[in-house]
Motif scaffolding. Structure first.
Motif, PDB file in Angstrom:
ATOM      1  N   GLU A 126       0.814  -1.212   0.000  1.00 46.96           N
ATOM      2  CA  GLU A 126       0.000   0.000   0.000  1.00 46.96           C
ATOM      3  C   GLU A 126       0.855   1.273   0.000  1.00 46.96           C
ATOM      4  OE1 GLU A 126      -2.062   0.762   3.748  1.00 46.96           O
ATOM      5  OE2 GLU A 126      -1.319  -1.158   4.506  1.00 46.96           O
ATOM      6  N   PRO A 127       1.460   1.593  -1.134  1.00 48.10           N
ATOM      7  CA  PRO A 127       2.225   2.838  -1.195  1.00 48.10           C
ATOM      8  C   PRO A 127       1.328   4.068  -1.151  1.00 48.10           C
ATOM      9  CG  PRO A 127       2.065   1.835  -3.364  1.00 48.10           C
ATOM     10  CD  PRO A 127       1.475   0.849  -2.402  1.00 48.10           C
ATOM     11  N   PHE A 128       1.853   5.132  -0.545  1.00 48.70           N
ATOM     12  CA  PHE A 128       1.203   6.445  -0.535  1.00 48.70           C
ATOM     13  C   PHE A 128       2.027   7.346  -1.453  1.00 48.70           C
ATOM     14  CE2 PHE A 128      -0.502   4.480   3.172  1.00 48.70           C
ATOM     15  CZ  PHE A 128      -1.703   5.119   3.467  1.00 48.70           C
ATOM     16  N   LEU A 129       1.521   7.556  -2.663  1.00 46.04           N
ATOM     17  CA  LEU A 129       2.222   8.348  -3.679  1.00 46.04           C
ATOM     18  C   LEU A 129       1.698   9.776  -3.633  1.00 46.04           C
ATOM     19  CD1 LEU A 129       4.272   7.610  -6.055  1.00 46.04           C
ATOM     20  CD2 LEU A 129       2.281   7.821  -7.547  1.00 46.04           C
ATOM     21  N   SER A 130       2.606  10.754  -3.737  1.00 47.40           N
ATOM     22  CA  SER A 130       2.199  12.140  -3.492  1.00 47.40           C
ATOM     23  C   SER A 130       2.861  13.117  -4.454  1.00 47.40           C
ATOM     24  CB  SER A 130       2.544  12.520  -2.047  1.00 47.40           C
ATOM     25  OG  SER A 130       2.152  13.842  -1.753  1.00 47.40           O
ATOM     26  N   ALA A 190      -0.123  18.129   0.505  1.00 47.73           N
ATOM     27  CA  ALA A 190      -0.026  17.900  -0.938  1.00 47.73           C
ATOM     28  C   ALA A 190      -0.967  16.773  -1.313  1.00 47.73           C
ATOM     29  CB  ALA A 190       1.407  17.546  -1.334  1.00 47.73           C
ATOM     30  N   PRO A 191      -1.532  16.776  -2.523  1.00 49.63           N
ATOM     31  CA  PRO A 191      -2.379  15.664  -2.954  1.00 49.63           C
ATOM     32  C   PRO A 191      -1.628  14.341  -2.849  1.00 49.63           C
ATOM     33  CG  PRO A 191      -2.606  17.504  -4.463  1.00 49.63           C
ATOM     34  CD  PRO A 191      -1.456  17.846  -3.553  1.00 49.63           C
ATOM     35  N   THR A 192      -2.282  13.350  -2.238  1.00 53.52           N
ATOM     36  CA  THR A 192      -1.654  12.057  -1.965  1.00 53.52           C
ATOM     37  C   THR A 192      -2.682  10.962  -2.188  1.00 53.52           C
ATOM     38  OG1 THR A 192      -0.229  13.077  -0.286  1.00 53.52           O
ATOM     39  CG2 THR A 192      -0.453  10.682  -0.215  1.00 53.52           C
ATOM     40  N   VAL A 193      -2.263   9.858  -2.807  1.00 49.93           N
ATOM     41  CA  VAL A 193      -3.165   8.728  -3.030  1.00 49.93           C
ATOM     42  C   VAL A 193      -2.569   7.471  -2.421  1.00 49.93           C
ATOM     43  CG1 VAL A 193      -4.215   9.678  -5.124  1.00 49.93           C
ATOM     44  CG2 VAL A 193      -2.176   8.221  -5.300  1.00 49.93           C
ATOM     45  N   GLN A 194      -3.466   6.540  -2.076  1.00 53.43           N
ATOM     46  CA  GLN A 194      -3.073   5.233  -1.568  1.00 53.43           C
ATOM     47  C   GLN A 194      -3.882   4.184  -2.288  1.00 53.43           C
ATOM     48  OE1 GLN A 194      -5.410   3.299   0.529  1.00 53.43           O
ATOM     49  NE2 GLN A 194      -4.159   2.139   1.959  1.00 53.43           N
ATOM     50  N   TYR A 195      -3.196   3.133  -2.734  1.00 54.76           N
ATOM     51  CA  TYR A 195      -3.851   1.964  -3.300  1.00 54.76           C
ATOM     52  C   TYR A 195      -3.282   0.740  -2.609  1.00 54.76           C
ATOM     53  CZ  TYR A 195      -5.609   5.152  -6.786  1.00 54.76           C
ATOM     54  OH  TYR A 195      -6.261   6.207  -7.390  1.00 54.76           O
TER      55      TYR A 195
END
Length: 252
Positions: A201-205, A229-234
């Motif tokens: 589950e990386p948090f890419l930002s 900053a905008p950040t997503v997790q999958y």
């Protein structure tokens, strides 16, 4: 958890499918004007009708069935009165237990209209996760996951949140191996044994490197991007096998 029988595998696949179907349905249900509490109650109904128990409540006394985090919130957001608006970035993390086995999954959803940069961030968040998953297999190094994701992030000019790690899952929501980095860590010498179950589950930002609490103004749960900053997790729950990764949190 290490899979040791067909029964273990069947139960893990069942709860994996339940949380995956719930996540997919919740993502489809998002619309401007609804509250995060309403979205959470929708997810709760899906889990309970499938015979599953929401893990955040069961394990930690969390005030909701699922974690729902919006924009500057990046993890463990508490469902409530916040209304989802057009342009928002909504992360949903669904974990649950059935027949003594847990599975965990998550995804970020953009609410149109959003900028090209956010569309690209969501696309690349999924790509980053799958880049890590492709490194999984029996007798391979756990550190290969973070090294591959880190290379992807650098190549595409993203940052990674470096204090929210992946983890073992199965007989508990969080278990050994703990602190599986989704960023490069040279000192980790651990090896994936055959049948090992854990999340990726990386948090890419677009700039954040840390998750922090809200201080005195926050609640006891929600984590925020730092710097903002905008950040997503999958996230998927995966088994390390001799043939590579076996993902158990796919809808179906």
């Amino acid at each position: 958890m290490t899979i040791s029988s067909d029964d273990d595998l069947d139960r893990l696949k069942e709860i994996g499918r339940i949380v995956a179907n719930t996540l997919e349905a919740m993502g489809t249900a998002i619309e401007p004007g609804m509250t995060t509490g309403e979205l959470d109650e929708f997810g709760r109904g899906l889990l309970e009708r499938a015979g599953a128990t929401p893990a955040p409540e069961l394990c930690y006394g969390f005030p909701g069935a699922t974690y729902i985090s919006v924009n500057e919130e990046i993890a463990h957001g508490v469902p409530g009165d916040r209304r989802i608006a057009a342009g928002d970035l909504v992360n949903i993390d669904v974990s649950a237990q059935k027949n003594g086995i847990f599975a965990d999954t998550g995804a970020s959803f953009s609410v149109p209209p959003v900028s090209k940069a956010i569309e690209r961030l969501c696309r690349d968040g999924r790509r980053a996760m799958w880049t890590g998953i492709r490194q999984i297999g029996a007798n391979k190094p756990l550190s290969g996951i973070g090294k591959a994701i880190g290379a992807f992030a650098r190549r595409n000019r993203y940052t990674l949140v470096q204090n929210l790690a992946s983890h073992g899952v199965g007989r508990a929501l969080h278990e050994e191996p703990t602190e599986i980095a989704t960023w490069p860590v040279q000192s980790d010498r651990r090896i994936m044994n055959e049948g090992l179950v854990f999340t990726v589950e990386p948090f890419l930002s677009l700039g954040a490197e840390w998750a922090e609490d809200g201080g005195e103004a926050g609640d006891a749960w929600t984590l925020f991007s730092s710097p903002r900053a905008p950040t997503v997790q999958y996230e998927h729950t995966v088994i390390a096998t001799r043939r590579g990764p076996l993902v158990v949190t796919l809808p179906g």
